[in-house]
Design an enzyme around this catalytic site. Structure first.
Site, PDB file in Angstrom:
ATOM      1  N   LYS A  54      -1.244  -9.285   2.744  1.00 21.43           N
ATOM      2  CA  LYS A  54      -0.651  -9.162   3.880  1.00 21.43           C
ATOM      3  C   LYS A  54      -1.641  -8.054   4.582  1.00 21.43           C
ATOM      4  CE  LYS A  54       3.109  -5.955   3.938  1.00 21.43           C
ATOM      5  NZ  LYS A  54       2.518  -4.713   4.692  1.00 21.43           N
ATOM      6  N   GLU A  78      -2.080  -5.540   8.411  1.00 25.56           N
ATOM      7  CA  GLU A  78      -1.401  -4.847   9.274  1.00 25.56           C
ATOM      8  C   GLU A  78      -2.391  -5.017  10.927  1.00 25.56           C
ATOM      9  OE1 GLU A  78      -0.402  -0.834   8.630  1.00 25.56           O
ATOM     10  OE2 GLU A  78       0.576  -1.290   6.827  1.00 25.56           O
ATOM     11  N   ASP A 108      -0.763  -6.071  -0.442  1.00 22.31           N
ATOM     12  CA  ASP A 108      -1.183  -5.323   0.860  1.00 22.31           C
ATOM     13  C   ASP A 108      -2.533  -5.162   0.728  1.00 22.31           C
ATOM     14  OD1 ASP A 108       0.370  -4.915   2.966  1.00 22.31           O
ATOM     15  OD2 ASP A 108       1.700  -3.182   2.014  1.00 22.31           O
ATOM     16  N   GLU A 119       8.179  -4.153  11.376  1.00 21.10           N
ATOM     17  CA  GLU A 119       8.492  -3.181  10.919  1.00 21.10           C
ATOM     18  C   GLU A 119       8.973  -2.018  12.325  1.00 21.10           C
ATOM     19  OE1 GLU A 119       6.453  -1.000   7.981  1.00 21.10           O
ATOM     20  OE2 GLU A 119       7.297   0.893   8.070  1.00 21.10           O
ATOM     21  N   ASP A 171       0.763  -1.175  -0.063  1.00 23.94           N
ATOM     22  CA  ASP A 171      -0.052   0.030   0.060  1.00 23.94           C
ATOM     23  C   ASP A 171       0.882   1.252   0.059  1.00 23.94           C
ATOM     24  OD1 ASP A 171       1.004  -0.228   2.478  1.00 23.94           O
ATOM     25  OD2 ASP A 171      -1.128  -0.089   3.531  1.00 23.94           O
ATOM     26  N   SER A 172       2.270   1.074   0.249  1.00 19.37           N
ATOM     27  CA  SER A 172       3.109   2.222  -0.043  1.00 19.37           C
ATOM     28  C   SER A 172       3.108   2.596  -1.531  1.00 19.37           C
ATOM     29  CB  SER A 172       4.470   1.585   0.429  1.00 19.37           C
ATOM     30  OG  SER A 172       5.041   0.431  -0.227  1.00 19.37           O
TER      31      SER A 172
HETATM   32  O1  KIV Z   1       3.673  -1.209   1.952  1.00 16.89           O
HETATM   33  C1  KIV Z   1       4.801  -1.366   2.208  1.00 16.89           C
HETATM   34  O2  KIV Z   1       5.658  -1.004   1.521  1.00 16.89           O
HETATM   35  C2  KIV Z   1       5.090  -2.130   3.396  1.00 16.89           C
HETATM   36  C3  KIV Z   1       6.436  -2.344   3.668  1.00 16.89           C
HETATM   37  C4  KIV Z   1       7.006  -1.313   4.395  1.00 16.89           C
HETATM   38  C5  KIV Z   1       6.647  -3.793   4.294  1.00 16.89           C
HETATM   39  O3  KIV Z   1       4.159  -2.563   4.155  1.00 16.89           O
END
Ligand code: KIV
Length: 298
Positions: free
Chosen positions: A148, A150, A118, A216, A79-80
């Site tokens: 993934k 969080e 994500d 993280e 999601d980055s």
């Molecule tokens: O979205 C992302 O880039 C992440 C990393 C920081 C692990 O979750």
């Protein structure tokens, strides 16, 4: 001695193990020639064998192709993308509909890496049912191999429901960027007395069926304790060197992003400068009439 890669080192010894064991060239690597798929059980095996694997974010075709051919075992459609592709300040605004096409592009461009997507903020927090249905979309429409999410032990029932539905889940604990405002900014998690909370989160999520725990911004000592407490592989970003894998945002790793870098980033290239130099030279050539030349004209 078996076949050698471009740097002359023997690559036959680990030809059955898709996780990495040393330097590889992007073009002639074993990975490019032997695209056996990286599966979750290979990551698990890496942990059992005391080996490491590498993970990078990827959000589009060429980066995915290059990292896959370079032997990066896991690609994360993070999601980055929100703050590395879409121009947002944080990862919070990105939506499922924005991430799905990026995920499809990465999955379609990958022969070997495990592709993890994500689930963006707001797409799984409401209920386990919401998490299952978003996870299903990322596997069906995004072609991801796993997702993934969080959050800490509170999300164990969510992970259990997703795993029961056939969705492999990587758990992301420690500093969780989607909770930036709730956590009061980018702050290290699991320091001192708080270490046990992070360990408990990891254990609860692994017990619920998460195939991997990503940490993280956790002190190295805490991350090592987490790795020792769970049977599943762990991945770190700013979590020291004792985790099974390491992950970085690719624009940080390759120096495309400008500005201040987090302490945990090592830059392996200066793509920002390379691209800037190329664009400047191109602009100058166009303005001066040096491009196109006769060889570029029909
Ligand atoms: O979205 C992302 O880039 C992440 C990393 C920081 C692990 O979750």
């Amino acid at each position: 001695m078996g076949p050698t890669n471009s740097s002359g080192s023997d690559v036959s010894a680990d030809s059955s193990a898709p996780y990495g064991n040393g330097p590889r060239s992007a073009v002639n690597s074993e990975a490019a020639q032997n695209p056996a798929k990286v599966r979750i059980h290979h990551l698990q095996q890496a942990k059992f064998d005391g080996k490491k694997f590498a993970m990078l974010t990827a959000y589009e075709q060429y980066a995915a192709e290059i990292f896959d051919a370079a032997g990066i075992e896991v690609l994360l459609v993070g999601d980055s993308a929100s703050n590395n592709v879409l121009g947002n300040e944080t990862s919070i605004p990105v939506t499922v509909d924005e991430l799905l096409p990026l995920c499809r592009a990465v999955a379609r461009s990958t022969k070997r890496a495990l592709v993890v997507a994500d689930l963006p903020f707001g797409s799984y927090q409401v209920s386990a049912e919401q998490a299952v249905s978003t996870g299903v979309r990322f596997l069906k429409e995004g072609l991801a191999h796993a997702v993934k999410i969080e959050g800490g032990s509170y999300y164990a029932p969510t992970v259990r429901a997703m795993v029961q539905a056939g969705i492999p889940v990587m758990a992301h604990i420690g500093f969780t960027p989607q909770s930036e405002h709730a956590l009061g900014g980018y702050r290290i998690q699991g320091r001192g007395d708080d270490a046990q909370r992070v360990i408990d989160d990891a254990v609860a999520l692994a017990d619920a069926g998460a195939f991997c725990v990503l940490m993280e911004m956790v002190p190295a000592e805490t991350a090592a304790a987490v790795d020792a407490a769970v049977r599943v592989p762990t991945v770190g970003i700013g979590a020291g060197k004792e985790t099974t894998g390491q992950v970085l945002v690719w624009q940080d790793m390759a120096g495309l992003r400008g500005g201040r870098m987090a302490k945990f980033v090592r830059q392996y290239a200066d793509l920002r400068r390379t691209l800037s130099d190329a664009a400047t030279a191109y602009g100058n050539d166009v303005r001066s009439g040096r491009f196109p030349g006769p060889e570029h004209s029909f």
